[in-house]
Structures are given as structure tokens and as C-alpha cells.
Design a protein around this motif. Structure first.
Motif, PDB file in Angstrom:
ATOM      1  N   THR A  27     -18.711 -35.308  73.314  1.00  0.00           N
ATOM      2  CA  THR A  27     -18.786 -34.325  72.233  1.00  0.00           C
ATOM      3  C   THR A  27     -18.362 -34.954  70.917  1.00  0.00           C
ATOM      4  N   TRP A  83     -26.361 -28.515  73.567  1.00  0.00           N
ATOM      5  CA  TRP A  83     -25.600 -28.914  74.751  1.00  0.00           C
ATOM      6  C   TRP A  83     -26.503 -29.441  75.879  1.00  0.00           C
ATOM      7  N   CYS A 102     -15.598 -27.874  72.802  1.00  0.00           N
ATOM      8  CA  CYS A 102     -16.976 -27.934  72.304  1.00  0.00           C
ATOM      9  C   CYS A 102     -17.054 -28.161  70.798  1.00  0.00           C
TER      10      CYS A 102
END
Length: 317
Positions: free
Chosen positions: A114, A150, A186
Motif C-alpha cells: 500500500t 485494490w 488502506c
């Protein structure tokens, strides 16, 4: 030209072209962007690489658990060090790992990938007109992919190409430990604060308990209205409610296990509400800017998946 020779030459050129394409590093393909750090010489992810990753986190995650993305992008050696860590993750063999080692490894992988995604596309995180979140920085603004971000990007992890959703939904969540939702981040302000260290097999359960405790009691992700008897908490517990039911029996049992700000036995008399999710980037303000981190108004939170199971997020990973 002899037709046979012509056919043979054409076939040879096609084969050569195909081989040349597969030899290229990061490339755009139908299934999304694949990041290939295979050209980086690296051993499998071991204690040394774990320590290297730990040092990067301590350097670029501030005391408020916000990440100094801009500063990191400006330090080419440290950006390369992160890629070295990810290359080592690509060479790892998860089949030899214990359950806790595998869990720690994939939590580290999710967070490292990420961060790599944000650093690689930092300029794209600022939303313009037509972006999912115009006027602010967000992972969802990258290539205007919104929730597809994602799934779109893939990295080699333990010998296979994997997206962030692959790691979360198809590896970590099936392990049956809802506490992972307090460990994977995230890149958004609505996420739990990122842990400033690499996760390790030996301390994993202790650290996950500490993160769950902080989620419940720090006043950042969850608040308790003692007058109206309302628990206001993150939509993470709504989207993934079934994970918490599987791990703790119910959401209220989860709160009862960790709560300190009210007596545990009182949790049953409280109702639970989920506050709007903040998708703005979990970024530390530039050093010397003289400004506090300004949190924009939260974006409306997405609804749970059809059926109300809460087992998947409609937006995000």
C-alpha cells in the motif's frame, strides 16, 4: 520469397516479440498493473529484511501514525529500500511458515505494498475534477480507479502475483482472526493508525491485542456516549461484522473483551452506530509547514454488500 521460409520468419518474429514483452518489468496488462521487482537481487524475506522494513516505518511514520509520503518520495535510496523489501517478499515461501508467521508476513506485505502504491503514484492521489474525491488526496484517486484500486495493481508476493484485495480477502481474512482489521491499513484517515513497526511471529498476538485495545479505548476510532448509551465506531466493523462474529461471537462481545472506558457488563445495554469513513490520505503534514493535519469532512460511507453480511467492503480493500 519461399512461402515456407516466409511463414517461418513471421512465426519467429512473433515468438521473439512475445518473449520481449514478457521480459519487460512493470507493465500494463488486461488484469491491471503488475509491479515486478524481480530484477532486484534479494534473498527471501528474513529477519534482516524485516528489520530493514521496521527501520523504514520508524523513519517515515510520525508519532500520530501518519506517513511522511512526500518526504519518502524525495529520498530515492529509501524508496529503493522499500522495493528491496518487497522483492524479498516476492521470494518468500509461505508454505514453510507457521500460522502466526504467515499472518505477520501478509500483514507486513499488505502495508508495504500500500505504501509502495502511494509513493509510486503520489501525484495522482490529489483529486481533480471528475476524480472520486476531488480536492483532496486519497488512494481512491489513483488513475481515477476508485474502489478498483485494490484489485488493479499486483505485486509478486510469495511467488505469485497478488493484489491488495487478494491478500486481505483471500489470504488474511480466511485465517479467522478479526484483529487483522486493526493491523492492515488502506492509506486512509478512516483506517486504524498504522503500527510503526514490522509485525513479527513471536510478538504478533500481543501486538494485535494492543491494537484492538487501542481501537476500542483510545477515543480515535471508537467513542462511548454514556448518556445516550451509544457506541460510535468505524464502518470497518459494519463491513466486516461477520468476521467479528466468527472471532468473538458478536460485535458486543468484542467490545466487552477489550473495553476499559465503561464496565464490560454494560456493553450489552449500548447500541452501536457506525460513523462516516474518512478516505483522505493518512499523510503527515510536511515538516516545518506550521500547520496541523486538517481532516476534511468525511466522505459518505458506502453501504455493506447486498445481503447485509458485512463480509466485504463495497469500496476499498
Amino acid at each position: 520469397m519461399n512461402p515456407v521460409k516466409s511463414y517461418t520468419l513471421t512465426l519467429a518474429l512473433l515468438i521473439f516479440s512475445a518473449l520481449a514483452l514478457t521480459a519487460v518489468g512493470p507493465c500494463q496488462q488486461d488484469q491491471g498493473k503488475r509491479y515486478s521487482y524481480d530484477g532486484i537481487s534479494a534473498n527471501a524475506f528474513d529477519a534482516a529484511k524485516e528489520s530493514e522494513y521496521d527501520s523504514l516505518l520508524q523513519k517515515y511514520v510520525d508519532n500520530d501514525s501518519l506517513i511522511k509520503y512526500e518526504k519518502w518520495t524525495q529520498n530515492t535510496p529509501d524508496f529503493q529500500n522499500l522495493k528491496n523489501v518487497i522483492a524479498a517478499m516476492g521470494s518468500a515461501d509461505d508454505s514453510t511458515m507457521s500460522l502466526d508467521a504467515k499472518k505477520a508476513f501478509y500483514i507486513n506485505a499488505y502495508n508495504a505494498l500500500t505504501i509502495d502504491l502511494i509513493l509510486s503514484h503520489y501525484s495522482e492521489t490529489m483529486g481533480g475534477n471528475g476524480s472520486p474525491l476531488p480536492g483532496e488526496r486519497s488512494i481512491r484517486n489513483i488513475s481515477n480507479l476508485d474502489s478498483q484500486v485494490w484489485d488493479h495493481f499486483k505485486w509478486r508476493v510469495s511467488g505469485k502475483q497478488r493484489s491488495l484485495n487478494d491478500i486481505e480477502h483471500r489470504i488474511l481474512r480466511p485465517m479467522g482472526d478479526a484483529r487483522i482489521h486493526f493491523a492492515i491499513v488502506c492509506a486512509s484517515m478512516g483506517c486504524p493508525p498504522i503500527y510503526r513497526h514490522a509485525f513479527s511471529e513471536g510478538t504478533l498476538n500481543q501486538v494485535l491485542d494492543e491494537l484492538a485495545d487501542s481501537f476500542v479505548n483510545s477515543g480515535k476510532s471508537t467513542t462511548f456516549d454514556k448518556v445516550n448509551r451509544i457506541i460510535s465506531t468505524s464502518h470497518i466493523l459494519n463491513w466486516f461484522g461477520q468476521d467479528f462474529v466468527n472471532s468473538f461471537g458478536s460485535l458486543k462481545s468484542f467490545f466487552s473483551k477489550y473495553v476499559e472506558v465503561i464496565p464490560a457488563q454494560e456493553v450489552e445495554s449500548y447500541s452501536i452506530k457506525f460513523h462516516d469513513y474518512d478516505w483522505s490520505l493518512n499523510e503527515s503534514p510536511p515538516t516545518g509547514s506550521g500547520t496541523e493535519h486538517e481532516v476534511p469532512a468525511p466522505s459518505p460511507s458506502p453501504s455493506p454488500t447486498p445481503g447485509g453480511s458485512g463480509t466485504e467492503r463495497e469500496i476499498g480493500g
